[in-house]
Design a protein around this motif. Structure first.
Motif, mmCIF file in Angstrom:
data_model
loop_
_atom_site.group_PDB
_atom_site.id
_atom_site.type_symbol
_atom_site.label_atom_id
_atom_site.label_comp_id
_atom_site.label_asym_id
_atom_site.label_seq_id
_atom_site.Cartn_x
_atom_site.Cartn_y
_atom_site.Cartn_z
ATOM 1 N N ALA A 121 0.851 -1.196 0.000
ATOM 2 C CA ALA A 121 0.000 0.000 0.000
ATOM 3 C C ALA A 121 0.881 1.237 0.000
ATOM 4 O O ALA A 121 1.949 1.253 0.614
ATOM 5 N N VAL A 122 0.410 2.247 -0.710
ATOM 6 C CA VAL A 122 1.138 3.516 -0.858
ATOM 7 C C VAL A 122 0.123 4.656 -0.793
ATOM 8 O O VAL A 122 -1.084 4.421 -0.860
ATOM 9 N N PRO A 123 0.601 5.899 -0.674
ATOM 10 C CA PRO A 123 -0.342 7.018 -0.781
ATOM 11 C C PRO A 123 -1.084 6.922 -2.116
ATOM 12 O O PRO A 123 -0.505 6.489 -3.121
ATOM 13 N N ARG A 124 -2.329 7.355 -2.107
ATOM 14 C CA ARG A 124 -3.178 7.205 -3.287
ATOM 15 C C ARG A 124 -2.513 7.739 -4.557
ATOM 16 O O ARG A 124 -2.616 7.146 -5.625
ATOM 17 N N THR A 125 -1.803 8.842 -4.429
ATOM 18 C CA THR A 125 -1.184 9.452 -5.609
ATOM 19 C C THR A 125 -0.013 8.647 -6.157
ATOM 20 O O THR A 125 0.466 8.932 -7.251
ATOM 21 N N GLY B 214 6.763 5.872 0.152
ATOM 22 C CA GLY B 214 6.052 6.275 1.367
ATOM 23 C C GLY B 214 5.026 5.252 1.803
ATOM 24 O O GLY B 214 4.107 5.567 2.564
ATOM 25 N N GLY B 215 5.180 4.036 1.335
ATOM 26 C CA GLY B 215 4.166 3.011 1.585
ATOM 27 C C GLY B 215 4.554 2.001 2.636
ATOM 28 O O GLY B 215 5.500 2.191 3.396
ATOM 29 N N THR B 216 3.793 0.918 2.644
ATOM 30 C CA THR B 216 3.938 -0.111 3.674
ATOM 31 C C THR B 216 4.128 -1.486 3.054
ATOM 32 O O THR B 216 3.686 -1.728 1.928
ATOM 33 N N VAL B 217 4.767 -2.384 3.805
ATOM 34 C CA VAL B 217 4.961 -3.754 3.341
ATOM 35 C C VAL B 217 3.684 -4.575 3.491
ATOM 36 O O VAL B 217 3.579 -5.656 2.914
ATOM 37 N N THR B 218 2.713 -4.085 4.256
ATOM 38 C CA THR B 218 1.423 -4.765 4.310
ATOM 39 C C THR B 218 0.283 -3.816 4.630
ATOM 40 O O THR B 218 0.276 -3.156 5.666
ATOM 41 N N GLY B 219 -0.652 -3.735 3.707
ATOM 42 C CA GLY B 219 -1.791 -2.831 3.862
ATOM 43 C C GLY B 219 -2.922 -3.432 4.665
ATOM 44 O O GLY B 219 -3.597 -2.729 5.411
ATOM 45 N N GLN C 173 10.699 -0.759 6.437
ATOM 46 C CA GLN C 173 9.734 0.311 6.668
ATOM 47 C C GLN C 173 9.873 0.937 8.057
ATOM 48 O O GLN C 173 9.645 2.141 8.225
ATOM 49 N N ARG C 174 10.191 0.116 9.033
ATOM 50 C CA ARG C 174 10.163 0.568 10.420
ATOM 51 C C ARG C 174 11.584 0.712 10.962
ATOM 52 O O ARG C 174 12.409 -0.179 10.781
#
Lengths: 474, 474
Positions: free
Chosen positions: A353-357, A418-423, A438-439
């Protein structure tokens, strides 16, 4: 996982007898045949047998089981519907599988407070139907809803298509009953809608993947079923146009109930499997956008505006489905993707998952990275949330380390945006080794400190969520 | 508070010099005159001076301050707008007041992702205005929004009238930058809308009242301003009728943007103070109900239905306000109550919340308990959330222990109805001694364990939220 197998905890006969005395002989499983379903969840190729599985019926039984296992140092893996895609329910260290499947009572549907009170083992779909009889809705709708449970959804903070408007599981949880590693029972909330009396333990337990406590009961907020619903499908020549349209819809003030993204490859496999031919097969990407509202006029207004935005953004057409059968068919095509892609060959599944843009950049990068590795990738998911499921596969055989190298590159790509490894799938086993991308070390040290504070002996779902060696908290 | 004053931590000259070297001499306050504003928040009669106040400008400065204080065992009380109603910002143990007032930059209003990025010291009202220029809204609207800050709102998980539809602060926080007691900085999220990579530290920090970390920056979700808004006011002959109407509105499927309850006594004091005469002065209770939506037709539909429900429920009349000036006047009357009641005489203020259906029972019980104690009570608040602010007072003097005994009885009453000792004001000092009425020893032990895990030396906001001697976690 291999390196853990030598550490598997077997149980002695007296230990098994003690456990049987708590849940009853009939609800302690020990034969390999009985245990087999509890050795896996929906992660391909991940299997680890528990030494035994207990199926308690009450919170008191769960409490006694945990107190006993805590005292003996027996690992406990809480198990719900075992539909997870991160390995969260797989008993990596043997020990006890703790299945809450018998705690499946819908205790109350309170239509005046709009709250459902349920035991953790209630199937999500069954709750949907029960509240639906009152014209109510429990919005979280993971695609496994026919076989996953509320307890599992809480543990993973499950999402689903309608989290676009309605948010993920956590937003709907008003309170939890949970059993700590020690066997002590806590209740974190109830029917009261606002409560700031102490740290928000409800929110801490949601998404903690069974590593901090075992959730036994939940108080869940409900809403009324919308009076009107409509879905549009918009095929786009390019990925970028579809992704831009998602941003345009939201930044122009529309709030879709769901807004799904399906790339050409994923639609093809689902349509082929169902024997359906879809219009505009040449479209690189499709959006499936649902609106709901208090009356038809409201929904029509939103659908019309959304259609205009899609066409302005280059959509080849906009197809409308207002009647329930057509809407159902559309959603089946979408939800069939998850299963269909599993038939394609050896694979790995990611939940980025990432920012929508950043949606277009994410999917473009996924393709490039997969291609460079000689693999193929299909992408689909929850566009409004920037949450894309990537199914990486190869026709024919492939070395496992090729998948591993490639998934690492994909995780890093999402994080770089700017996203995550799991949404929404959870860390579990599958993303644990990548969490550090990520962390920060300080963040991971906080996770470890919380884990040690609540489960000092480390019996709850060992091997999940936490990377192996975080830096100690200063 | 008296029993703590002997333990106040003074700072040595070298310690003050070290702190000055971090923030600059101009931003270390030490004179009694300069410190006076930092010795109080909005809780009547609660005052405790810090030994010094530091006003850092950057996260790096906050980090260095905390690392130093942690090493020296200097208590740190994070301070925001100091408008809190639970004493959270009062430096009970002296030490350092850490005011984030200079960290007040709105870093970004991202209109494509609908996210604002702000430093913790930004005034809530200023954020409202800044995003309003883009037609956007940050929904949380505590009545102190002109002087409270985002950091304080996050620390207290602040609510407000519009949490009826939009939820409290926590629902809008996508990520936080925060400094741990050790001085280490963590970032818990960002512009990505869905993220289950590890325990939800964002949610854990929201509402933790500055006892776990100091929040320095926030990523906040935004929505579009609704195209249409209308407010109705419905006076009811009895309390019970008003409370029943709140339940009826929601259980018939309406979702008011705000749904406020005002009893006769609280309206009288606010109207008197503003020199306004209100219609139906004999009404025991009033509801102020706001609806918003995508167009006038949608709002008119909801307002009409709500009016019918109110009249069916016995409302004396239903008055409609659609134009902004009338709506503003109504809200001013409502928000003036908080201030007006403080003029009534020696008082105590409670922030009770119960399930929506228990609203009438709560308010009736409050009156009875107050009357039996020879005190008077006014009640007003956020009816949709079952959240009622009770202002307990006596004309003329009253023994402090009379207030204490009575508030204890009121807290117990709310808890007996399935409610909480604090719906939105926070535990702070004022509800700390009563937390055990609502939370079990096992629950409180978890709070203590988390506090010790994240702040082992106990420097962060000591004396707040946690009751003094919880049972140790087994």
């Amino acid at each position: 996982v291999e390196e853990l197998s030598g550490q598997s905890r077997a149980m002695s006969a007296p230990e098994r007898e003690e456990i049987a005395s708590i849940v009853g002989d009939a609800h302690l499983l020990i034969s390999p045949g009985d245990l087999a379903p509890y050795a896996r969840d929906a992660v391909e190729g991940l299997e680890s047998f528990p030494s035994a599985v207990a199926r308690p019926r009450t919170t008191v039984e769960v409490s006694r089981l945990l107190a006993f296992c805590n005292q003996r140092g027996i690992p406990v893996t809480p198990q719900a519907g075992r539909t997870g895609l991160s390995g969260g329910a797989v008993p990596l260290f043997g020990g006890l599988g703790l299945s809450l499947e018998r705690m499946d009572t819908i205790l109350e549907v309170d239509t005046r407070n709009l709250v459902a009170v349920v035991e953790a083992g209630v199937l999500t779909q069954r709750l949907h139907e029960a509240v639906g009889e009152h014209g109510l809705r429990y919005p979280p709708d993971p695609s496994s809803r026919g076989s996953c449970t509320i307890g599992g959804n809480v543990a993973e903070n499950a999402g689903g298509p309608h989290s676009a408007r309605y948010g993920v599981t956590g937003r709907w949880v008003l309170g939890l009953e949970a059993v700590l590693a020690s066997g002590e029972v806590i209740v974190t909330g109830g029917k009261t809608r606002k409560d700031v009396a102490g740290y928000d333990l409800t929110a801490l337990l949601v998404g903690s993947e069974g590593t901090l406590a075992v959730v036994t009961k939940a108080w869940l907020r409900l809403v009324h079923e919308p009076a009107s619903v409509a879905v549009i499908v918009a095929p786009f020549p390019t990925l970028e146009q579809a992704a831009d349209a998602v941003v345009a819809l939201h930044s122009q003030g529309l709030v879709p109930a769901a807004c799904e993204f399906v790339d050409r490859a994923s639609l093809e496999v689902s349509a082929r499997r169902k024997g359906i031919s879809v219009p505009f097969p040449e479209a690189e990407a499709r959006l499936i956008v649902e609106f709901d509202g208090g009356d038809d006029a409201e929904v029509e207004r939103d659908v019309t505006r959304a259609g205009e935005i899609a066409l302005e953004g280059g959509a080849l057409d906009v197809l409308l489905a207002t009647d329930p059968p057509r809407r159902r068919a559309l959603w089946e095509l979408r939800s069939g993707i998850g299963e269909a892609v599993r038939d394609l060959g050896p694979s790995a599944e990611l939940d980025l998952a990432v920012p929508r843009t950043a949606l277009a950049q994410l999917v473009r990068g996924v393709r490039r990275i997969a291609e460079e590795a000689g693999l193929r990738a299909v992408s689909f998911g929850h566009a409004a949330d920037g949450n894309v499921h990537v199914h990486l596969y190869r026709e024919g055989s492939a070395a496992p380390d090729l998948f591993q190298r490639t998934t690492t590159a994909l995780y890093a790509h999402a994080v770089s945006l700017g996203g995550t490894v799991t949404g929404e799938h959870g860390v579990g086993v599958t993303s644990r080794a990548h969490l550090h991308l990520q962390r920060s070390p300080a963040y991971l040290a906080v996770l470890r400190a919380i884990k040690e504070a609540l489960d000092p002996r480390g019996i709850l779902n060992p091997g999940k969520l936490l990377p192996e060696s975080p830096a100690p908290l200063r």
